[in-house]
Scaffold this motif. Structure first.
Motif, PDB file in Angstrom:
ATOM      1  N   ARG A  70      25.138  37.117  55.757  1.00 29.61           N
ATOM      2  CA  ARG A  70      25.876  37.167  57.024  1.00 29.61           C
ATOM      3  C   ARG A  70      27.178  36.355  56.926  1.00 29.61           C
ATOM      4  NH1 ARG A  70      22.673  33.709  60.192  1.00 29.61           N
ATOM      5  NH2 ARG A  70      24.055  32.130  59.365  1.00 29.61           N
ATOM      6  N   ASN A  85      21.357  39.132  60.866  1.00 33.12           N
ATOM      7  CA  ASN A  85      20.518  38.366  59.939  1.00 33.12           C
ATOM      8  C   ASN A  85      19.623  39.282  59.107  1.00 33.12           C
ATOM      9  OD1 ASN A  85      21.517  36.001  60.920  1.00 33.12           O
ATOM     10  ND2 ASN A  85      19.746  35.512  62.203  1.00 33.12           N
ATOM     11  N   ASP A 116       8.012  35.960  69.593  1.00 32.84           N
ATOM     12  CA  ASP A 116       8.381  34.595  69.204  1.00 32.84           C
ATOM     13  C   ASP A 116       9.525  34.152  70.112  1.00 32.84           C
ATOM     14  OD1 ASP A 116       9.233  32.260  68.061  1.00 32.84           O
ATOM     15  OD2 ASP A 116       9.768  33.112  66.113  1.00 32.84           O
ATOM     16  N   ARG A 152      13.111  32.716  69.308  1.00 34.57           N
ATOM     17  CA  ARG A 152      14.257  33.601  69.047  1.00 34.57           C
ATOM     18  C   ARG A 152      15.254  33.589  70.195  1.00 34.57           C
ATOM     19  NH1 ARG A 152      10.218  38.231  66.845  1.00 34.57           N
ATOM     20  NH2 ARG A 152       9.844  37.292  64.797  1.00 34.57           N
ATOM     21  N   ARG A 189      17.389  30.846  69.311  1.00 32.32           N
ATOM     22  CA  ARG A 189      18.144  31.207  68.100  1.00 32.32           C
ATOM     23  C   ARG A 189      19.305  32.135  68.457  1.00 32.32           C
ATOM     24  NH1 ARG A 189      16.145  30.528  62.933  1.00 32.32           N
ATOM     25  NH2 ARG A 189      16.891  32.564  62.227  1.00 32.32           N
ATOM     26  N   ARG A 202      21.975  29.994  69.732  1.00 37.15           N
ATOM     27  CA  ARG A 202      22.566  29.200  68.644  1.00 37.15           C
ATOM     28  C   ARG A 202      23.519  30.040  67.794  1.00 37.15           C
ATOM     29  NH1 ARG A 202      21.177  27.963  63.272  1.00 37.15           N
ATOM     30  NH2 ARG A 202      18.985  28.602  63.394  1.00 37.15           N
ATOM     31  N   ARG A 248      27.406  29.501  67.328  1.00 46.60           N
ATOM     32  CA  ARG A 248      27.914  29.188  66.000  1.00 46.60           C
ATOM     33  C   ARG A 248      28.981  30.201  65.554  1.00 46.60           C
ATOM     34  NH1 ARG A 248      24.149  28.537  61.362  1.00 46.60           N
ATOM     35  NH2 ARG A 248      25.244  29.515  59.637  1.00 46.60           N
TER      36      ARG A 248
HETATM   37  P1  ATP Z   1      21.303  29.108  59.049  1.00 42.26           P
HETATM   38  O1  ATP Z   1      22.641  29.129  58.431  1.00 42.26           O
HETATM   39  O2  ATP Z   1      21.268  28.490  60.391  1.00 42.26           O
HETATM   40  O3  ATP Z   1      20.233  28.589  58.117  1.00 42.26           O
HETATM   41  P2  ATP Z   1      19.943  31.570  58.711  1.00 42.26           P
HETATM   42  O4  ATP Z   1      20.245  32.957  59.161  1.00 42.26           O
HETATM   43  O5  ATP Z   1      19.811  31.330  57.259  1.00 42.26           O
HETATM   44  O6  ATP Z   1      21.024  30.645  59.350  1.00 42.26           O
HETATM   45  P3  ATP Z   1      17.281  30.543  58.950  1.00 42.26           P
HETATM   46  O7  ATP Z   1      16.627  29.885  60.104  1.00 42.26           O
HETATM   47  O8  ATP Z   1      17.490  29.766  57.706  1.00 42.26           O
HETATM   48  O9  ATP Z   1      18.645  31.135  59.491  1.00 42.26           O
HETATM   49  O10 ATP Z   1      16.423  31.841  58.620  1.00 42.26           O
HETATM   50  C1  ATP Z   1      16.709  32.681  57.516  1.00 42.26           C
HETATM   51  C2  ATP Z   1      16.470  34.125  57.899  1.00 42.26           C
HETATM   52  O11 ATP Z   1      15.101  34.327  58.253  1.00 42.26           O
HETATM   53  C3  ATP Z   1      17.265  34.553  59.125  1.00 42.26           C
HETATM   54  O12 ATP Z   1      18.552  35.013  58.765  1.00 42.26           O
HETATM   55  C4  ATP Z   1      16.389  35.672  59.674  1.00 42.26           C
HETATM   56  O13 ATP Z   1      16.588  36.854  58.941  1.00 42.26           O
HETATM   57  C5  ATP Z   1      14.983  35.192  59.369  1.00 42.26           C
HETATM   58  N1  ATP Z   1      14.370  34.410  60.470  1.00 42.26           N
HETATM   59  C6  ATP Z   1      14.341  33.059  60.612  1.00 42.26           C
HETATM   60  N2  ATP Z   1      13.678  32.680  61.705  1.00 42.26           N
HETATM   61  C7  ATP Z   1      13.256  33.824  62.293  1.00 42.26           C
HETATM   62  C8  ATP Z   1      12.487  34.108  63.467  1.00 42.26           C
HETATM   63  N3  ATP Z   1      12.045  33.144  64.274  1.00 42.26           N
HETATM   64  N4  ATP Z   1      12.248  35.406  63.744  1.00 42.26           N
HETATM   65  C9  ATP Z   1      12.680  36.393  62.935  1.00 42.26           C
HETATM   66  N5  ATP Z   1      13.397  36.189  61.842  1.00 42.26           N
HETATM   67  C10 ATP Z   1      13.687  34.932  61.506  1.00 42.26           C
END
Ligand code: ATP
Ligand code: MG
Length: 463
Positions: free
Chosen positions: A38, A128, A166, A169, A172, A175, A179
């Motif tokens: 992303r 994501n 969940d 989310r 999230r 957030r 961001r």
């Molecule tokens: P960051 O830069 O904040 O770490 P990120 O997208 O990598 O952003 P993470 O929390 O590290 O966020 O999670 C990694 C990936 O896992 C997300 O991009 C998403 O695809 C998936 N993910 C994380 N938490 C959830 C959730 N609660 N429900 C569904 N998918 C999730």
């Protein structure tokens, strides 16, 4: 704003490529996924690389260990291990889908699958749910790139169902919107409102982490203006601020909108570099207004003692959210002092420094600057007439810079005398009495009643 991946100059870092290559050489499939993809598409690649693979985590563990990488079982129950490659941790997760969520927070089971499309479908937002492979390129079944181009946070699949599965989310979504500076797609937004009360079932430290994430984006002002209901579910004390009329000639806005404006203004005054404590303090500085509200005979509203009542409230909220003490202490002190009257005099500035030094040893200078930014933000977020106080605050900042540059005393260690000097001059034995005398001397120096001069201070002890 829309861009194609081909336009993006960033390459997957070598440590991520090595993990993918090792897994594929062993006959499995592997992709980079989530945040790194992303952010790379947005021209801002992050450091963390997450890999998703068809290999069962036990196989992934064996393969990566046989390449000489340290491997840790960081979440084996849901298929995640972490390999350390070139000193960088890479999370590797087996393709999986989640079973039913009967409790709004934990899936009843996770099931490993062999199709990455199923894995992408269980992810939270389209932006994501994009996978990238150094040779095969982008896999984007939910048009995450389209949403990146449109600047939208959109749930993958039926938003309501996804937030019911969940509820974290919900936060999230806020957030990521903060961001990335994105909007939330209307149906996703509707579901956010319908499902925010599910946050009740989520562990408070997970809520705390997401909220801290929102605060650290510097866009809490936007979140308060656009997602007040969601934030009110996360911190009930904020819900009490929404629509709370101040009945005051000094205030043009209700408590929540005033707070949102203060959050925005601290970013303006710090060039978007406000410290986490200042950001949290901006959010919570008036949290006690609803509980301290009184009206006089003329109908004017007052909030007597709200900083004093607000400080322990702020601490209680932040502790409940399991935020670390080194963040809670300065935030609490900023809330307590946000209405503290500082004058543009060296004495008044030293007294303020001393208060911070006592509450948060070693952090007084930065926190006093933060207090002035908070006060400035507070002043410009009331009525125009009060905004003139910002000029006074500029004078105070100038005095603060001079006090620091001149090395004026506001810490015990700045005093020209030591504990040993005190014991020699007074004959007192080592113990708490020495500290008491030193504190007394420091107070005299800070108040300008005694110069910070060794002979004078020692003489004062002998009388
Ligand atoms: P960051 O830069 O904040 O770490 P990120 O997208 O990598 O952003 P993470 O929390 O590290 O966020 O999670 C990694 C990936 O896992 C997300 O991009 C998403 O695809 C998936 N993910 C994380 N938490 C959830 C959730 N609660 N429900 C569904 N998918 C999730
Ligand atoms: Mg991540």
């Amino acid at each position: 704003m829309f861009r194609r991946f081909e336009d993006v100059a960033y390459e997957l870092p070598e440590f991520g490529r090595k993990v993918i290559r090792a897994l594929e050489d062993a006959g499995f499939e592997a992709w980079a996924v989530g945040g790194w993809v992303r952010d790379a598409l947005l021209d801002a690649p992050s450091h963390d690389v997450d890999v998703t693979t068809s290999a069962h985590w036990r196989d992934a563990e064996k393969i990566l260990a046989s390449c000489g990488y340290a491997v840790h079982r960081t979440g084996a129950a849901h298929g995640t291990i972490t390999a350390v490659v070139e000193g960088e941790p890479v999370e590797v997760t087996t393709y999986r889908v989640e079973g039913d969520y009967t409790d709004h927070r934990h899936p009843d089971e996770v099931r490993f699958v062999d199709d990455i499309r199923l894995d992408l479908a269980r992810r939270d937002f389209t932006v994501n749910a994009i996978a990238y492979h150094p040779e095969r390129g982008i896999l984007d079944p939910f048009d995450g790139r389209g949403d990146l181009g449109r600047g939208l946070i959109r749930a993958v699949g039926d938003p309501r169902r996804r937030f019911e599965e969940d509820a974290l989310r919900v936060l999230r979504a806020v957030r990521f919107a903060c961001r990335l500076g994105f909007d939330i797609e209307p149906q996703t937004q509707q579901a956010l409102l319908e499902c925010a009360d599910g946050l009740e079932d989520i562990a408070s430290e997970r809520i705390g982490q997401e909220l801290d994430g929102i605060v650290r984006t510097g866009r809490m002002g936007w979140a308060l203006m656009n997602e007040a209901e969601v934030l009110g579910e996360a911190i009930p004390e904020l819900a009490a601020m929404a629509g709370f009329d101040q009945h005051s000639p000094y205030h043009a806005y209700d408590v929540l909108e005033h707070t949102a404006r203060v959050c925005m203004a601290v970013e303006e005054f710090t060039g978007g570099m406000a410290s986490p404590a200042l950001r949290w303090a901006a959010l919570l500085h008036d949290v006690a207004k609803p509980v301290t509200f009184t009206q006089d005979d003329a109908g004017q509203g007052h909030f007597f003692g709200h900083p004093k009542v607000g400080a322990p409230m702020c601490e209680k909220i932040m502790r409940r959210l399991a935020l670390p003490g080194e963040l809670v202490a300065p935030t609490r002190t900023l809330v307590r002092l946000h209405d503290h009257y500082v004058k543009p005099t060296r004495r008044s500035v030293r007294r303020t420094l001393l208060k911070f030094e006592n509450a948060c040893p070693g952090r007084a200078e930065a926190l006093t600057f933060a207090l002035l930014d908070l006060k400035r933000a507070d002043a410009v977020s009331k009525v125009d007439r009060v905004a003139g106080y910002a000029v006074e605050l500029d004078k105070i900042s100038a005095v603060l810079r001079r006090v620091i540059a001149d090395g004026e005393a506001f810490r015990m260690t700045d005093l020209a005398v030591s504990g040993r000097d005190v014991m020699e001059a007074t004959g007192i034995r080592p113990g708490p009495g020495v500290g008491m005398i030193l504190r007394e001397l420091l107070l005299c120096v800070v108040n300008g009643e005694l110069p910070n001069d060794r002979d004078t201070l020692l003489r004062s002890l002998r009388v």
